[in-house]
Design an enzyme around this catalytic site. Structure first.
Site, PDB file in Angstrom:
ATOM      1  N   CYS A  41     -29.946 -19.605  47.342  1.00 17.17           N
ATOM      2  CA  CYS A  41     -31.278 -19.276  47.840  1.00 17.17           C
ATOM      3  C   CYS A  41     -31.815 -20.416  48.709  1.00 17.17           C
ATOM      4  O   CYS A  41     -31.337 -20.598  49.811  1.00 17.17           O
ATOM      5  CB  CYS A  41     -32.201 -18.931  46.669  1.00 17.17           C
ATOM      6  SG  CYS A  41     -33.569 -17.887  47.200  1.00 17.17           S
ATOM      7  N   HIS A  52     -29.535 -14.794  43.792  1.00 12.85           N
ATOM      8  CA  HIS A  52     -29.346 -15.642  42.603  1.00 12.85           C
ATOM      9  C   HIS A  52     -28.219 -15.096  41.721  1.00 12.85           C
ATOM     10  O   HIS A  52     -28.482 -14.373  40.755  1.00 12.85           O
ATOM     11  CB  HIS A  52     -30.649 -15.721  41.808  1.00 12.85           C
ATOM     12  CG  HIS A  52     -31.713 -16.488  42.511  1.00 12.85           C
ATOM     13  ND1 HIS A  52     -31.827 -17.853  42.409  1.00 12.85           N
ATOM     14  CD2 HIS A  52     -32.685 -16.088  43.356  1.00 12.85           C
ATOM     15  CE1 HIS A  52     -32.829 -18.260  43.159  1.00 12.85           C
ATOM     16  NE2 HIS A  52     -33.367 -17.210  43.743  1.00 12.85           N
ATOM     17  N   GLU A 108     -26.606 -16.524  39.517  1.00 11.84           N
ATOM     18  CA  GLU A 108     -26.677 -17.050  38.139  1.00 11.84           C
ATOM     19  C   GLU A 108     -27.365 -16.075  37.194  1.00 11.84           C
ATOM     20  O   GLU A 108     -27.138 -16.113  35.988  1.00 11.84           O
ATOM     21  CB  GLU A 108     -27.362 -18.420  38.111  1.00 11.84           C
ATOM     22  CG  GLU A 108     -28.865 -18.447  38.370  1.00 11.84           C
ATOM     23  CD  GLU A 108     -29.264 -18.486  39.847  1.00 11.84           C
ATOM     24  OE1 GLU A 108     -28.455 -18.070  40.704  1.00 11.84           O
ATOM     25  OE2 GLU A 108     -30.411 -18.909  40.133  1.00 11.84           O
TER      26      GLU A 108
END
Ligand code: GLN
Length: 542
Positions: free
Chosen positions: A380, A514, A516
Site C-alpha cells: 500500500c 493488503h 496480510e
C-alpha cells in the site's frame, strides 16, 4: 439452532479475549460445528478507521469494506471464515443507528433511552445476518467495570434471559496475578470482577483464568467456591510460546468439553486438531531463520501491524523457517548513513501508512533494497513509496512525490477521485470526510501473464482487500515502464495500478492492497510465502 457464547473480560485489559474467542471457535470448528465470531466495542468512534494504530492497533478490513477491530483478524486467522461488516459494532455505530431512527420518527413519540432502545439495537446487531450457525461467539470489548460497556453487558444479560441457558453461555476471561512476596497466585481480583458481573445480572458459566504459572486444584476449587461456578469450569489459560498453540492448550484444559457439556452436546469424541499440531510443530522446529526489516511509522506498538506480523510468520511456516522481524522507525533513515542499519537483513518490507512523516526514510530504505538487491516488499503506502523511488532514481523524475503530502510538481501518487465498485462508480474529492470514505474492501486485479507476480499467484486474476485514498498515477505508467518498473497488476478497467515488480531484481514487489489481511497460518498468502523464500535465498548470499 444457533447458540450464543458471550465473552467478557475482567481485572485488566489485554488479556487476549480476542485470541481466546478465536481459539474457542477453532475448537468448535474442529468438532464439525459452524461458528461466527463477533466483536462489540464500547468506544464512541463509529468504527476504528479514524483511530491511530498507536491508539488501538491495526485497522482490519473485511471483504465487504468495513474498517474493524483487529480482533476480527484473529477470528479470520483461526477459523478461515471471512468476517463481514455485521461482525463488528461500536457504541458509536449503535448510537448513530438509534439517533437516525429517532430523527426519522421511528420511535413514535417515545422517550428514547439506553434501555430498551440502545440495548435493543445492540441485540439486533448480535443477531443480524446470521445463517443458522451452530454457534455465535460475541466478544465484548473493554473490561467489566468500565462505564462504556454497561449497555453491552445489559444487552447480553437480556439475551441470556431470552435465550434460556441451553442456548446461551457466558465466558469470563480473567487474570490471576502472581505475587512473588507471597509466592502465590491471587484470586481476589477475579472474585471482585465476578461480583461486579453478578451485580449486573450476569452469572458467568466458565472462567478462563490467565496466569503465568500453573493453577493448582486447590486454587481452582477456591475460585469455583467464591465465584459460584463449577470447579471443572475454572479453566487455566497459561501463556504459551506461540498464539497458534492456544487452541490445543485450551483443549488440554477442557474448555471445549465444558462448553459442549453446558449445551448438552456430545463431547466424548476428540476434535480434529491435526491442522494446529502441524502449524505448532513447524513453528517450534524451524530449519533456519531469516531477518526481515519492517520500516514503518508505528513500530513502537506491537499491535499496530498485527496482521502483517502474522502474515510474515505464515510465510515462515510455508518455508519451515523462523522469521525474525526487526521493527524500524522510518524517520531514522532520514539521518545520513542510517541505512547501515539495514546491512545484513534478508528482506525489507515497507508496510501501509499515512502521512508525510517518515516517508523520505521509507524511500531511502527502498533505494537500499533496490541497489543492494535485497528482497523488497512494499504494501500500500509501501508500494507508493517504491514507485516514487523508481520515478526519481530510474526514470529521472526528480520532483516525484505524493499529493498526500500537499501540492506536488510531479504527482506520481495522487488522490483517487473515481473508481468502480461492482457496477457503480464511486467518486471523492479532497473535501470528503475521512471516516469510511477510502477505497475499502475487496477489489479485483488482473495480473499481466508472464510476470513474476503471475507466477507467484499461479493465476492471472485475483481479489484482494484494499484501504487507500491515494493511488499510483497511471499517467506515469509509460515513463516508469520504460525505466524498468513493470506494472504487473491493474484494476480490470486498466485505470488503477495494483501491483508493480522490478524485472532483473531478485524480488522487488509493490502491491496497492493488503495481502496480510488474507493470510492464514494453515494457508499462508502466496506473496508472503514467496517473499520469505526469496529472503532465505538472500540469507545464503550474505
Ligand atoms: N496513505 C495511503 C493512501 O491513502 C496509503 C494507505 C495505506 O497504506 N493503507 O493511499
Amino acid at each position: 439452532m444457533t447458540r450464543f457464547i458471550f465473552v467478557t473480560g475482567g481485572v485488566v485489559s489485554s488479556l487476549g479475549k480476542g485470541l481466546a474467542s478465536a481459539s474457542l471457535a477453532a475448537l468448535l470448528q474442529a468438532r464439525g460445528y459452524s461458528v461466527r465470531l463477533r466483536k462489540l466495542d464500547p468506544y464512541l468512534n463509529v468504527d476504528p478507521g479514524t483511530m491511530s494504530p498507536l491508539q488501538h492497533g491495526e485497522v482490519f478490513v473485511t471483504d465487504d469494506g468495513a474498517e474493524t477491530d483487529l480482533d476480527l483478524g484473529h477470528y479470520e486467522r483461526f477459523t478461515g471464515t471471512p468476517s463481514t461488516r455485521t461482525d463488528n459494532v461500536t457504541t458509536g455505530k449503535i448510537y448513530q443507528t438509534v439517533i437516525e431512527r429517532e430523527r426519522r420518527g421511528d420511535y413514535l413519540g417515545a422517550t428514547v433511552q439506553v434501555i430498551p432502545h440502545v440495548t435493543d439495537a445492540i441485540k439486533e446487531f448480535a443477531r443480524a445476518g446470521l445463517e443458522n450457525e451452530d454457534f455465535v461467539i460475541c466478544e465484548i470489548g473493554g473490561t467489566v467495570g468500565d462505564i462504556e460497556s454497561l449497555p453491552f453487558l445489559e444487552a447480553i444479560r437480556q439475551m441470556g434471559n431470552e435465550l434460556t441457558p441451553d442456548r446461551a453461555l457466558f465466558v469470563h476471561v480473567t487474570l490471576l496475578p502472581y505475587i512473588s512476596a507471597a509466592g502465590e497466585l491471587k484470586t481476589k481480583p477475579t472474585q471482585h470482577s465476578v461480583k461486579e458481573l453478578l451485580g449486573l445480572g450476569i452469572r458467568p458459566d466458565i472462567l478462563l483464568c490467565r496466569s503465568d504459572i500453573e493453577i493448582t486444584q486447590a486454587e481452582r476449587r477456591k475460585i469455583a467456591l467464591f465465584c459460584n461456578v463449577n470447579p471443572e469450569n475454572v479453566i487455566p489459560a497459561l501463556n504459551v510460546d506461540t498464539i497458534y498453540a492456544v487452541p490445543q492448550a485450551y483443549h488440554a484444559e477442557g474448555l471445549d468439553v465444558q462448553v459442549l457439556k453446558h449445551f448438552r452436546l456430545e463431547h466424548e469424541a476428540e476434535p480434529d486438531l491435526g491442522r494446529w499440531e502441524k502449524i505448532v510443530n513447524t513453528i517450534r522446529a524451524p530449519e533456519g531463520e531469516v531477518k526481515i526489516a519492517v520500516v514503518g511509522k508505528y513500530t513502537a506498538v506491537a499491535d499496530a501491524y498485527k496482521s502483517l506480523a502474522e502474515a510474515l510468520t505464515h510465510g515462515g511456516i510455508a518455508n519451515g523457517v523462523k522469521v525474525k522481524m526487526e521493527w524500524m522507525e522510518a524517520e531514522v533513515f532520514e539521518e545520513p548513513d542510517a541505512v547501515h542499519n539495514l546491512e545484513g537483513v534478508h528482506g525489507i518490507l515497507v508496510p501501509g501508512g499515512f502521512g508525510e512523516r517518515g516517508s523520505e526514510g521509507k524511500i531511502k530504505s527502498v533505494s537500499f533494497a533496490r541497489e543492494r538487491r535485497v528482497p523488497f516488499f512494499g504494501i500500500c503506502f509501501g508500494m507508493q513509496m517504491a514507485v516514487i523511488e523508481s520515478a526519481r532514481s530510474l526514470a529521472g523524475i526528480e520532483g516525484a512525490g505524493s499529493t498526500e503530502f500537499g501540492p506536488c510538481d510531479e504527482p506520481v501518487v495522487g488522490l483517487m477521485t473515481e473508481w468502480v465498485k461492482g457496477n457503480q462508480r464511486e467518486t471523492r474529492d479532497s473535501e470528503a470526510d475521512l471516516g469510511g470514505t477510502m477505497r475499502l474492501g475487496s477489489y479485483d486485479c488482473a495480473i499481466a501473464p508472464g510476470s513474476q507476480l503471475a507466477q507467484i499467484y499461479g493465476r492471472n486474476h485475483i481479489v484482494e482487500r484494499h484501504r487507500h485514498r491515494y493511488e499510483v498515477n497511471v499517467n506515469y505508467r509509460d515513463r516508469l515502464e520504460q525505466a524498468g518498473l513493470r506494472f504487473a497488476g491493474m484494476s480490470p478497467d486498466g485505470r488503477l495500478p495494483e501491483m508493480v515488480e522490478l524485472p532483473g531484481h531478485p524480488w522487488f514487489i509493490g502491491v496497492q492492497f493488503h495481502p496480510e489481511l488474507k493470510s492464514k497460518p494453515f494457508d499462508p498468502h502466496p506473496l508472503f510465502a514467496s517473499f520469505i523464500k526469496a529472503a532465505i535465498e538472500q540469507s545464503r548470499l550474505v
